[in-house]
Design an enzyme around this catalytic site. Structure first.
Site, PDB file in Angstrom:
ATOM      1  N   ASP A  98      21.537   5.447   5.822  1.00  0.00           N
ATOM      2  CA  ASP A  98      21.465   5.095   4.540  1.00  0.00           C
ATOM      3  C   ASP A  98      19.927   5.608   4.439  1.00  0.00           C
ATOM      4  O   ASP A  98      19.172   5.723   5.166  1.00  0.00           O
ATOM      5  CB  ASP A  98      21.582   3.627   4.134  1.00  0.00           C
ATOM      6  CG  ASP A  98      21.201   3.352   2.776  1.00  0.00           C
ATOM      7  OD1 ASP A  98      21.775   3.952   1.908  1.00  0.00           O
ATOM      8  OD2 ASP A  98      20.656   2.305   2.525  1.00  0.00           O
ATOM      9  N   ASP A 152      21.272  -1.129   5.428  1.00  0.00           N
ATOM     10  CA  ASP A 152      20.459  -2.506   5.542  1.00  0.00           C
ATOM     11  C   ASP A 152      21.536  -3.673   5.544  1.00  0.00           C
ATOM     12  O   ASP A 152      21.036  -4.696   5.735  1.00  0.00           O
ATOM     13  CB  ASP A 152      19.443  -2.576   4.322  1.00  0.00           C
ATOM     14  CG  ASP A 152      20.385  -2.396   2.945  1.00  0.00           C
ATOM     15  OD1 ASP A 152      21.548  -2.470   3.034  1.00  0.00           O
ATOM     16  OD2 ASP A 152      20.060  -2.439   1.647  1.00  0.00           O
ATOM     17  N   ASP A 201      25.747  -1.816   2.331  1.00  0.00           N
ATOM     18  CA  ASP A 201      26.555  -1.097   2.945  1.00  0.00           C
ATOM     19  C   ASP A 201      27.580  -1.677   3.824  1.00  0.00           C
ATOM     20  O   ASP A 201      27.924  -0.893   5.018  1.00  0.00           O
ATOM     21  CB  ASP A 201      25.616  -0.282   3.975  1.00  0.00           C
ATOM     22  CG  ASP A 201      24.696   0.603   3.237  1.00  0.00           C
ATOM     23  OD1 ASP A 201      25.282   1.432   2.241  1.00  0.00           O
ATOM     24  OD2 ASP A 201      23.465   0.421   3.293  1.00  0.00           O
TER      25      ASP A 201
END
Length: 615
Positions: free
Chosen positions: A317, A510, A514
């Site tokens: 990410d 994190d 996600d």
């Protein structure tokens, strides 16, 4: 060394001394030699014989206790008294080595367990009471003195200090906290006296979740461990049957030397004991998880450690993972309205959002926000927010949101995140927000490639220009931008199809926004998870600090653990295979058989303890 281990050591010493006396005295005394040797034999081997009998009674016949009992009783039966005692003696030496090694591994885990606070100082009715952390309710005020461990997750209401987070993150750099900052259970208060209001019960606090995670990690076994368990289940009965055949068939078919072949069958049994494998391999993974924990890398099971070692594709990410996630307004571009009024409108619309971009807009406005002016707030995943401000519908978000509401927006060609603001049918302008890559992000990507990771990919909901700029800066192989949460899952599905048969895909995020992608990846890695419940729950591997380079360390430690486990398997099977062949051919005696069993076990166990070391 524990009391039980000291007792075993004493038995080994006593039996060893009596064995030497028996060897010296047997030729000189008129009593039967077997009586002299039975004394040290029972001193050192009574518990092995008892375990073998108890397991037979419970239907668990084929284990190392059974093999040792049969081999040594058989040796006594054919008159090899010193050999029988020595085999049992050396076997107990190996068991002691194993107990000490396992104890060392558990001690390493126990060092991590020291993060559990023993007590909490609670202010109640003007008095400070020292109670068990489990007795503290949410919202109570706790007092944390210098040198004390934070007992429960809380928010500072008075005072300032620095916290040592090393037990959680593996990093020695202290963290400054003041009024309004969150303090995480398990950290040590280094300097000032602080008062804090608890935000969770102890059972839901960070330290409790971490302890539960580590304590239960042994329940999820690696494929290598599962193989060894299945192998031992079939191997030991096969060995016993083979020993019986070795004792019976050659005398019947070849030379009739029953005593000689019976001796070779006993040697075969001693050599074949599988304890080197069934102990050293699980111990290696147990040690690997303990070493990772000390480095601030929490692995939920050895299966995930093994999968991490085979990482082939690593997907990141962007925000908060590769970049700092600390957004700042770089420039404001209103269409006709004043910058101040334009920024106020955006800040009001984002007043209820916890997203980093929303926080940056409120910080740039830098004035008290009257939330009573805002109603009907709705967060639109991956696009922005819509809200009523002073009764007027306002949209704040990205290009996709502007297209959804049918507003013609202006593109921005500078690197950064563009936040558009519009009302019903009218475009009001845009705000450029910038984010910076973390200092070690580029080195982390380079380290992964040097470690043999074939592809590094970044997925982001940000604009293509922003994603491309970050990707080029960090040296990533692929960048996919303007993705909604569902799009990220689809992209990961495609990447899963690109990896090799044994390779794995790791997703690093994190752990908050996600969770679906973390679940879909072969290994979900949550980074910067200090205090993040969602990260600890969603991920398979949790990196407690905020550094992408910690992933490179995690993969290196996982590979080292798997390498040690494989070394033990090859070494144990190789040496045992050689000595089994020598035993069948009559070229190995009972002393050599003992080395092939216990000696290999000791060497494999000592090798397994290397996995404990943090690197």
């Amino acid at each position: 060394m524990t009391k039980k281990q000291k007792k075993t050591l004493g038995r080994i010493g006593a039996a060893g001394g009596l064995l030497v006396l028996a060897v010296v005295a047997a030729p000189r005394l008129s009593v039967p030699a077997i009586l002299l040797f039975l004394v040290p034999y029972f001193i050192i081997g009574w518990d092995i014989l008892w375990k073998a009998l108890r397991n037979i009674k419970n239907g668990q016949v084929f284990d190392e206790n059974f093999l040792m009992a049969i081999a040594t009783v058989g040796a006594l039966a054919i008159g090899e008294y010193p050999e029988a005692v020595f085999v049992m003696l050396f076997y107990q030496v190996g068991e002691l080595f194993q107990a000490v090694a396992v104890g060392k591994s558990r001690k390493s885990i126990a060092a991590l367990m020291d993060i559990r606070p023993d007590s909490a100082n609670v202010e109640r009715e003007g008095q400070v009471e020292t109670v068990d952390p489990e007795e503290v309710a949410v919202g109570e005020i706790i007092l944390i003195r210098p040198g004390e461990r934070v007992p429960i997750d809380a928010v500072v209401v008075e005072g300032s200090s620095t916290l040592n987070t090393a037990a959680l993150t593996g990093e020695s750099l202290p963290r400054d906290v003041g009024v309004g900052d969150e303090v995480i259970s398990g950290c040590v208060n280094l300097s000032g006296l602080i008062r804090a209001r608890t935000t969770k019960e102890f059972g839901d606090s960070t330290v409790a979740k971490i302890l539960d995670l580590v304590e239960n990690s042994s329940t999820k076994k690696a494929k290598t461990e599962q193989f060894i368990t299945r192998f031992a289940r079939w191997y030991t009965p096969a060995v016993v049957v083979s020993a019986v055949l070795l004792a019976v068939l050659p005398p019947l078919l070849i030379d009739g030397n029953w005593m000689g072949w019976f001796r070779q069958a006993l040697i075969f049994l001693v050599i074949s004991c599988p304890c080197a494998l069934v102990i050293s391999v699980p111990l290696t993974f147990f040690g690997g998880i303990g070493g990772c924990s000390r480095a601030g890398i929490l692995v939920k099971g050895s299966n995930y450690l093994e999968a991490l070692a085979r990482a082939e594709i690593v997907v990141f990410d962007k925000t908060g993972t590769l970049t700092k996630g600390v957004f700042q307004v770089a420039s404001v571009h209103p269409e006709g309205e004043s910058e101040r009024g334009f920024l106020e409108l955006a800040a009001l619309a984002e007043s209820y959002s916890s997203h980093p971009i929303a926080r940056s807009l409120r910080e740039a406005y830098n004035a008290e926000i009257d939330e009573s002016r805002v109603t009907g707030v709705e967060e639109l995943a991956g696009r922005g927010v819509k809200a009523h401000v002073d009764g007027q519908r306002v949209y704040v978000g990205n290009d996709t949101l502007m297209e959804e509401v049918g507003v013609a927006w202006k593109p921005c060609h500078k690197a950064g995140t563009t936040v558009h603001v519009a009302t019903e049918g009218e475009y009001l302008g845009y705000i450029l927000i910038s984010d910076q890559a973390k200092p070690d992000a580029k080195a982390a990507v380079a380290g992964l490639k040097a470690a043999g990771v074939k592809k590094t990919v970044m997925l982001t909901g940000d604009a293509r220009e922003v994603g491309r700029a970050v990707g080029e800066e960090l040296g990533l192989d692929e960048v996919h931008a303007q993705l909604l949460p569902a799009d990220k899952v689809d992209r990961v599905e495609k990447l899963l199809g690109e990896k090799g048969g044994r390779g794995t895909l790791c997703f690093v995020g994190d752990g908050i926004n996600d969770a679906p992608v973390l679940s879909r990846a072969d290994v979900g890695v949550a980074m910067g998870a200090l205090g993040s419940d969602a990260a600890i729950e969603a991920a398979d591997v949790v990196l407690m600090d905020d550094k992408p380079s910690k992933l490179t360390q995690a993969i290196a430690m996982a590979r080292r653990t798997v390498r040690i486990a494989n070394q033990n398997i090859v070494f144990a099977l190789g040496v045992k295979g050689l000595f089994l062949l020598l035993g069948i051919l009559g070229r190995a005696n009972m002393w050599q058989a003992t080395f092939a069993d216990v000696g290999v076990s000791v060497i494999a166990i000592l090798n397994a303890t290397r996995a404990l070391k943090e690197r």
